[in-house]
Design a protein around this motif. Sequence first.
Motif, PDB file in Angstrom:
ATOM      1  N   LYS A  17      -2.702   4.365  11.704  1.00 18.24           N
ATOM      2  CA  LYS A  17      -3.322   3.628  10.589  1.00 18.24           C
ATOM      3  C   LYS A  17      -2.463   3.374   9.157  1.00 18.24           C
ATOM      4  CE  LYS A  17      -5.349   7.782   8.248  1.00 18.24           C
ATOM      5  NZ  LYS A  17      -5.237   7.614   7.004  1.00 18.24           N
ATOM      6  N   TRP A  18      -2.961   2.557   8.396  1.00 19.31           N
ATOM      7  CA  TRP A  18      -2.091   2.706   7.051  1.00 19.31           C
ATOM      8  C   TRP A  18      -3.034   2.558   6.028  1.00 19.31           C
ATOM      9  CZ3 TRP A  18       2.841   0.378   6.835  1.00 19.31           C
ATOM     10  CH2 TRP A  18       3.738  -0.069   8.136  1.00 19.31           C
ATOM     11  N   ASN A  19      -2.671   2.852   4.810  1.00 20.56           N
ATOM     12  CA  ASN A  19      -3.236   2.736   3.546  1.00 20.56           C
ATOM     13  C   ASN A  19      -2.655   1.939   2.454  1.00 20.56           C
ATOM     14  OD1 ASN A  19      -3.880   5.459   4.866  1.00 20.56           O
ATOM     15  ND2 ASN A  19      -5.348   5.644   3.376  1.00 20.56           N
ATOM     16  N   ALA A  20      -3.604   1.261   1.920  1.00 24.46           N
ATOM     17  CA  ALA A  20      -3.045   0.193   0.758  1.00 24.46           C
ATOM     18  C   ALA A  20      -3.853   0.320  -0.237  1.00 24.46           C
ATOM     19  CB  ALA A  20      -3.611  -1.001   1.453  1.00 24.46           C
ATOM     20  N   THR A  21      -2.927   0.123  -1.414  1.00 19.64           N
ATOM     21  CA  THR A  21      -3.405   0.297  -2.717  1.00 19.64           C
ATOM     22  C   THR A  21      -2.718  -1.088  -3.531  1.00 19.64           C
ATOM     23  OG1 THR A  21      -3.843   1.559  -4.704  1.00 19.64           O
ATOM     24  CG2 THR A  21      -1.579   1.838  -3.788  1.00 19.64           C
ATOM     25  N   VAL A  22      -3.521  -1.389  -4.805  1.00 19.14           N
ATOM     26  CA  VAL A  22      -3.105  -2.502  -5.645  1.00 19.14           C
ATOM     27  C   VAL A  22      -2.336  -1.856  -6.649  1.00 19.14           C
ATOM     28  CG1 VAL A  22      -5.074  -2.762  -6.604  1.00 19.14           C
ATOM     29  CG2 VAL A  22      -3.532  -4.545  -6.694  1.00 19.14           C
ATOM     30  N   PHE A  23      -1.349  -2.272  -7.105  1.00 17.63           N
ATOM     31  CA  PHE A  23      -0.721  -2.349  -8.589  1.00 17.63           C
ATOM     32  C   PHE A  23      -0.425  -3.389  -9.292  1.00 17.63           C
ATOM     33  CE2 PHE A  23       2.732  -2.159  -5.868  1.00 17.63           C
ATOM     34  CZ  PHE A  23       3.798  -2.417  -6.582  1.00 17.63           C
ATOM     35  N   TYR A  24      -0.124  -3.547 -10.314  1.00 14.73           N
ATOM     36  CA  TYR A  24       0.282  -4.755 -11.332  1.00 14.73           C
ATOM     37  C   TYR A  24       1.591  -4.438 -11.821  1.00 14.73           C
ATOM     38  CZ  TYR A  24      -4.807  -5.422 -11.009  1.00 14.73           C
ATOM     39  OH  TYR A  24      -5.892  -5.739 -10.058  1.00 14.73           O
ATOM     40  N   VAL A  25       2.301  -5.643 -11.754  1.00 11.85           N
ATOM     41  CA  VAL A  25       3.685  -5.974 -12.403  1.00 11.85           C
ATOM     42  C   VAL A  25       3.439  -7.323 -13.404  1.00 11.85           C
ATOM     43  CG1 VAL A  25       6.066  -6.151 -12.386  1.00 11.85           C
ATOM     44  CG2 VAL A  25       4.733  -4.831 -10.667  1.00 11.85           C
ATOM     45  N   ALA A  26       3.500  -7.031 -14.822  1.00 14.81           N
ATOM     46  CA  ALA A  26       3.280  -8.157 -15.513  1.00 14.81           C
ATOM     47  C   ALA A  26       2.068  -9.115 -15.070  1.00 14.81           C
ATOM     48  CB  ALA A  26       4.735  -9.120 -15.496  1.00 14.81           C
ATOM     49  N   ARG A  27       1.036  -8.230 -14.903  1.00 19.23           N
ATOM     50  CA  ARG A  27      -0.244  -8.929 -14.537  1.00 19.23           C
ATOM     51  C   ARG A  27      -0.187  -9.619 -13.298  1.00 19.23           C
ATOM     52  NH1 ARG A  27      -1.256 -12.132 -19.915  1.00 19.23           N
ATOM     53  NH2 ARG A  27      -2.084 -13.445 -18.388  1.00 19.23           N
ATOM     54  N   LYS A  28       0.467  -9.397 -12.320  1.00 15.71           N
ATOM     55  CA  LYS A  28       0.609  -9.723 -11.068  1.00 15.71           C
ATOM     56  C   LYS A  28       0.214  -8.817 -10.147  1.00 15.71           C
ATOM     57  CE  LYS A  28       3.874 -13.279 -12.090  1.00 15.71           C
ATOM     58  NZ  LYS A  28       5.167 -14.159 -11.963  1.00 15.71           N
ATOM     59  N   LYS A  29      -0.355  -9.059  -9.233  1.00 14.05           N
ATOM     60  CA  LYS A  29      -1.138  -8.221  -8.292  1.00 14.05           C
ATOM     61  C   LYS A  29      -0.176  -7.974  -7.096  1.00 14.05           C
ATOM     62  CE  LYS A  29      -5.836  -9.656  -8.755  1.00 14.05           C
ATOM     63  NZ  LYS A  29      -6.092 -10.788  -8.680  1.00 14.05           N
ATOM     64  N   CYS A  30       0.353  -6.705  -6.757  1.00 14.39           N
ATOM     65  CA  CYS A  30       1.137  -6.170  -5.870  1.00 14.39           C
ATOM     66  C   CYS A  30       0.281  -5.223  -4.986  1.00 14.39           C
ATOM     67  CB  CYS A  30       2.413  -5.833  -6.315  1.00 14.39           C
ATOM     68  SG  CYS A  30       3.175  -6.869  -7.430  1.00 14.39           S
ATOM     69  N   TRP A  31       1.003  -4.740  -3.648  1.00 16.76           N
ATOM     70  CA  TRP A  31       0.119  -4.283  -2.939  1.00 16.76           C
ATOM     71  C   TRP A  31       1.185  -2.983  -2.429  1.00 16.76           C
ATOM     72  CZ3 TRP A  31      -3.589  -6.645   1.134  1.00 16.76           C
ATOM     73  CH2 TRP A  31      -4.539  -7.529   0.360  1.00 16.76           C
ATOM     74  N   LEU A  32       0.927  -1.866  -2.329  1.00 12.13           N
ATOM     75  CA  LEU A  32       1.438  -0.722  -1.583  1.00 12.13           C
ATOM     76  C   LEU A  32       1.165  -0.390  -0.633  1.00 12.13           C
ATOM     77  CD1 LEU A  32       4.187   1.244  -1.745  1.00 12.13           C
ATOM     78  CD2 LEU A  32       2.536   2.747  -2.881  1.00 12.13           C
ATOM     79  N   ILE A  33       1.548  -0.802   0.788  1.00 11.67           N
ATOM     80  CA  ILE A  33       0.879  -0.282   2.042  1.00 11.67           C
ATOM     81  C   ILE A  33       1.860   0.700   2.665  1.00 11.67           C
ATOM     82  CG2 ILE A  33      -0.026  -1.096   4.227  1.00 11.67           C
ATOM     83  CD1 ILE A  33      -0.059  -4.070   2.983  1.00 11.67           C
ATOM     84  N   SER A  34       1.139   1.961   2.957  1.00  9.11           N
ATOM     85  CA  SER A  34       2.046   3.098   3.552  1.00  9.11           C
ATOM     86  C   SER A  34       1.359   3.409   4.927  1.00  9.11           C
ATOM     87  CB  SER A  34       2.020   4.403   2.404  1.00  9.11           C
ATOM     88  OG  SER A  34       2.441   3.903   1.250  1.00  9.11           O
ATOM     89  N   ASN A  35       2.422   3.823   5.978  1.00  8.06           N
ATOM     90  CA  ASN A  35       1.972   4.213   7.147  1.00  8.06           C
ATOM     91  C   ASN A  35       1.640   5.813   6.932  1.00  8.06           C
ATOM     92  OD1 ASN A  35       3.031   5.462   9.908  1.00  8.06           O
ATOM     93  ND2 ASN A  35       2.350   3.445   9.999  1.00  8.06           N
ATOM     94  N   ALA A  36       0.665   6.073   7.636  1.00  5.67           N
ATOM     95  CA  ALA A  36      -0.007   7.536   7.451  1.00  5.67           C
ATOM     96  C   ALA A  36       1.111   8.364   8.389  1.00  5.67           C
ATOM     97  CB  ALA A  36      -1.392   7.461   7.675  1.00  5.67           C
ATOM     98  N   ARG A  58      -3.379  13.197   1.374  1.00  8.24           N
ATOM     99  CA  ARG A  58      -1.965  13.343   1.631  1.00  8.24           C
ATOM    100  C   ARG A  58      -1.305  11.947   1.483  1.00  8.24           C
ATOM    101  NH1 ARG A  58       1.720  12.996   6.068  1.00  8.24           N
ATOM    102  NH2 ARG A  58       3.610  14.430   5.797  1.00  8.24           N
ATOM    103  N   THR A  59      -1.619  10.624   2.270  1.00  3.71           N
ATOM    104  CA  THR A  59      -0.983   9.542   2.107  1.00  3.71           C
ATOM    105  C   THR A  59      -1.233   8.978   0.569  1.00  3.71           C
ATOM    106  OG1 THR A  59      -1.427   9.072   4.254  1.00  3.71           O
ATOM    107  CG2 THR A  59      -0.908   7.169   3.036  1.00  3.71           C
ATOM    108  N   THR A  60      -2.418   8.982  -0.096  1.00  6.65           N
ATOM    109  CA  THR A  60      -2.762   8.812  -1.276  1.00  6.65           C
ATOM    110  C   THR A  60      -1.845   9.585  -2.419  1.00  6.65           C
ATOM    111  OG1 THR A  60      -5.267   8.462  -0.907  1.00  6.65           O
ATOM    112  CG2 THR A  60      -4.449   8.816  -3.063  1.00  6.65           C
ATOM    113  N   GLY A  61      -1.732  10.898  -2.233  1.00  7.08           N
ATOM    114  CA  GLY A  61      -0.752  11.644  -2.937  1.00  7.08           C
ATOM    115  C   GLY A  61       0.738  11.040  -3.006  1.00  7.08           C
ATOM    116  N   PHE A  62       1.314  10.524  -1.843  1.00 12.92           N
ATOM    117  CA  PHE A  62       2.587  10.006  -1.539  1.00 12.92           C
ATOM    118  C   PHE A  62       2.392   8.612  -2.196  1.00 12.92           C
ATOM    119  CE2 PHE A  62       3.465  12.755   2.018  1.00 12.92           C
ATOM    120  CZ  PHE A  62       4.896  13.003   2.032  1.00 12.92           C
ATOM    121  N   GLN A  63       1.243   8.079  -2.122  1.00 13.69           N
ATOM    122  CA  GLN A  63       1.467   6.601  -3.120  1.00 13.69           C
ATOM    123  C   GLN A  63       1.278   6.643  -4.290  1.00 13.69           C
ATOM    124  OE1 GLN A  63      -2.140   4.847  -0.898  1.00 13.69           O
ATOM    125  NE2 GLN A  63      -0.647   3.212   0.268  1.00 13.69           N
TER     126      GLN A  63
END
Length: 175
Positions: A32-51, A111-116
């Motif tokens: 499984k993977w976990n994904a979160t969103v973050f912003y750089v200069a008002r542009k949406k970026c995703w960080l997707i991490s393998n558990a 655990r994965t959320t902490g890494f992210q």
Amino acid sequence: MRTPIYTTKKLEKLIKKLIQSDSNNTPGILGKWNATVFYVARKKCWLISNAKSQYSVILTDIKAADLKNIEQIFKNAFYSQLIYDGILVKYDALSAQIGKLDFYRTDNDRRTTGFQNQRLLTFDYWIYEFGSLENMPIKELASRLNSELIHVGKDRKMSDYTTSIEEIKKVLTNF
């Protein structure tokens, strides 16, 4: 083959149409993977991490129109990040192992959320350093994130410390 991606509540609000409620599928070899969103200069970026391996892939400037092609965007970004990190795999084999992406609500994997969260703090420093998204070497920055030491295992032995790149190599050698 299907690959489950569990989203944070913040990302879930942005991709409501993609979220599925039934998560009875068993994940493939990549897990499984976990994904979160973050912003750089008002542009949406995703960080997707393998558990399993904590290997991270960064998707930049994702718009609502890109959601219909998010599967292909993820596969291309993952493949190019692997190549950048020196892991040679065939695209067709990787694409077959990923299969279809299934997005789910959060699974509260602390655990994965902490890494992210730690990786996003590091990324905030780089946002300050590089200024804008266009000036950021995304593949290099993701490679730096994946090269940081992580702890796997139960004990505090030195052999339990490795990098995400080494861990994803172990996972990918199985196919």
